[in-house]
Design a protein around this motif. Sequence first.
Motif, PDB file in Angstrom:
ATOM      1  N   TRP A 132       6.525  -1.029   7.603  1.00  0.00           N
ATOM      2  CA  TRP A 132       6.502   0.242   6.901  1.00  0.00           C
ATOM      3  C   TRP A 132       7.906   0.602   6.421  1.00  0.00           C
ATOM      4  CZ3 TRP A 132       2.218   3.909   6.999  1.00  0.00           C
ATOM      5  CH2 TRP A 132       1.074   3.425   7.660  1.00  0.00           C
ATOM      6  N   GLY A 133       7.978   1.304   5.298  1.00  0.00           N
ATOM      7  CA  GLY A 133       9.223   1.917   4.904  1.00  0.00           C
ATOM      8  C   GLY A 133       9.484   3.154   5.749  1.00  0.00           C
ATOM      9  N   GLN A 134      10.683   3.718   5.584  1.00  0.00           N
ATOM     10  CA  GLN A 134      11.054   4.931   6.321  1.00  0.00           C
ATOM     11  C   GLN A 134      10.326   6.160   5.793  1.00  0.00           C
ATOM     12  OE1 GLN A 134      13.160   5.390   9.031  1.00  0.00           O
ATOM     13  NE2 GLN A 134      13.102   3.170   9.191  1.00  0.00           N
ATOM     14  N   HIS A 164       0.833  -1.187   0.000  1.00  0.00           N
ATOM     15  CA  HIS A 164       0.000   0.000   0.000  1.00  0.00           C
ATOM     16  C   HIS A 164       0.875   1.246   0.000  1.00  0.00           C
ATOM     17  CE1 HIS A 164      -3.694  -2.213   1.561  1.00  0.00           C
ATOM     18  NE2 HIS A 164      -2.733  -3.106   1.656  1.00  0.00           N
ATOM     19  N   TYR A 177       4.833   6.947   2.203  1.00  0.00           N
ATOM     20  CA  TYR A 177       5.254   5.664   2.747  1.00  0.00           C
ATOM     21  C   TYR A 177       4.715   4.521   1.882  1.00  0.00           C
ATOM     22  CZ  TYR A 177       5.875   8.097   7.286  1.00  0.00           C
ATOM     23  OH  TYR A 177       6.258   8.933   8.318  1.00  0.00           O
ATOM     24  N   TRP A 190      -4.578   7.120   3.246  1.00  0.00           N
ATOM     25  CA  TRP A 190      -4.398   5.919   2.434  1.00  0.00           C
ATOM     26  C   TRP A 190      -4.572   6.304   0.964  1.00  0.00           C
ATOM     27  CZ3 TRP A 190      -7.615   2.961  -0.839  1.00  0.00           C
ATOM     28  CH2 TRP A 190      -7.136   1.673  -1.133  1.00  0.00           C
ATOM     29  N   LYS A 221       0.209  16.846   9.504  1.00  0.00           N
ATOM     30  CA  LYS A 221      -1.167  16.352   9.349  1.00  0.00           C
ATOM     31  C   LYS A 221      -1.225  14.835   9.508  1.00  0.00           C
ATOM     32  CE  LYS A 221      -2.783  20.205   6.558  1.00  0.00           C
ATOM     33  NZ  LYS A 221      -3.554  20.624   5.360  1.00  0.00           N
ATOM     34  N   GLY A 222      -2.420  14.286   9.289  1.00  0.00           N
ATOM     35  CA  GLY A 222      -2.642  12.869   9.503  1.00  0.00           C
ATOM     36  C   GLY A 222      -2.288  12.010   8.302  1.00  0.00           C
ATOM     37  N   LEU A 223      -2.552  10.712   8.465  1.00  0.00           N
ATOM     38  CA  LEU A 223      -2.233   9.724   7.433  1.00  0.00           C
ATOM     39  C   LEU A 223      -3.367   9.634   6.415  1.00  0.00           C
ATOM     40  CD1 LEU A 223      -1.034   6.917   9.861  1.00  0.00           C
ATOM     41  CD2 LEU A 223       0.427   8.443   8.520  1.00  0.00           C
ATOM     42  N   VAL A 230       0.772   5.162   1.484  1.00  0.00           N
ATOM     43  CA  VAL A 230       0.149   6.051   2.471  1.00  0.00           C
ATOM     44  C   VAL A 230       0.969   7.337   2.489  1.00  0.00           C
ATOM     45  CG1 VAL A 230      -0.369   6.376   4.925  1.00  0.00           C
ATOM     46  CG2 VAL A 230      -0.671   4.117   3.881  1.00  0.00           C
ATOM     47  N   GLN A 287       1.526  11.496   4.165  1.00  0.00           N
ATOM     48  CA  GLN A 287       1.282  12.329   5.345  1.00  0.00           C
ATOM     49  C   GLN A 287       1.824  13.726   5.098  1.00  0.00           C
ATOM     50  OE1 GLN A 287       3.189  11.012   9.049  1.00  0.00           O
ATOM     51  NE2 GLN A 287       1.359  11.719  10.151  1.00  0.00           N
ATOM     52  N   GLY A 334      -4.021  -5.435   8.848  1.00  0.00           N
ATOM     53  CA  GLY A 334      -3.276  -4.227   9.175  1.00  0.00           C
ATOM     54  C   GLY A 334      -1.941  -4.166   8.478  1.00  0.00           C
ATOM     55  N   PHE A 335      -1.283  -3.026   8.613  1.00  0.00           N
ATOM     56  CA  PHE A 335       0.005  -2.780   7.964  1.00  0.00           C
ATOM     57  C   PHE A 335       1.118  -3.080   8.963  1.00  0.00           C
ATOM     58  CE2 PHE A 335      -2.532  -1.345   4.752  1.00  0.00           C
ATOM     59  CZ  PHE A 335      -3.137  -0.118   4.936  1.00  0.00           C
ATOM     60  N   TYR A 372      -7.838   2.289  -5.355  1.00  0.00           N
ATOM     61  CA  TYR A 372      -7.349   3.648  -5.140  1.00  0.00           C
ATOM     62  C   TYR A 372      -8.285   4.458  -4.261  1.00  0.00           C
ATOM     63  CZ  TYR A 372      -4.472   2.427  -9.185  1.00  0.00           C
ATOM     64  OH  TYR A 372      -3.589   1.809 -10.042  1.00  0.00           O
ATOM     65  N   ARG A 420      -3.559   0.576  -3.191  1.00  0.00           N
ATOM     66  CA  ARG A 420      -2.805  -0.640  -2.953  1.00  0.00           C
ATOM     67  C   ARG A 420      -2.674  -1.502  -4.188  1.00  0.00           C
ATOM     68  NH1 ARG A 420      -7.918  -2.161  -1.167  1.00  0.00           N
ATOM     69  NH2 ARG A 420      -8.573  -4.346  -1.217  1.00  0.00           N
TER      70      ARG A 420
END
Lengths: 106, 120
Positions: B110-112, B35, B94, B47, B43-45, B37, B39, B106-107, B59, B50
């Motif tokens: 995660w990548g950096q 997926h 991400y 989506w 602010k927030g995440l 994601v 940010q 769930g995820f 999408y 995927r």
Amino acid sequence: DTVLTQSPALAVSPGERVTISCRASESVSTLMHWYQQKPGQQPTLLIYLASNLESGVPARFSGSGSGTDFTLTIDPVEADDTATYYCQQSWNDPWTFGGGTKLELK
Amino acid sequence: QVQLKESGPGLVQPSQTLSLTCTVSGFSLMDYSVHWVRQPPGKGLEWMGRMKYDGDTYYNSALKSRLSISRDTSKSQVFLKMNSLQTEDTAIYYCTRGTEIVMPTGFDYWGQGVMVTVSS
């Protein structure tokens, strides 16, 4: 799209119990997950499928709920729990996140 | 061990196309979904979309007209392309792994993340 609503912020003292809520605009069954994000870091998975503790996550964290109302509980809260907490649903496409709840410690 | 790593330009001009690559290791793209994601600063995440393990894509409704996700399983890479970028697309992007073969859980990795700034 399924909208997830969270309270923006909470402040608690170390050692207390805190509940963070997430309300969905339509049922997501139990396909709700919770993440913790500390400043400058990527999110980490805490709880999956509403109530399952991800491997390696302290047992102080727990989750409950189904349908449209979900709760993340931290008991007892520790100083290191200062972070933003997000809920995320994977029942309805497109998947969505809540706006996040910023937890501060007094 | 499981790893995901995003790569791509840090600066994109307005109206141009963003191209990002997520290179994964420690798992197969035919067993797990990947997926995207994002940010925005402070602010927030959000989506974005995927690439499912079976090759299907889904999408975010708000981005669907501008977004494309593809993959190269032989190189263990998932690609994001988004056109007509504007300043509000400035964000950390991400890639993250999702389990879906039985049910979405769930995820878990995660990548950096890669910071993308849209500016002239």
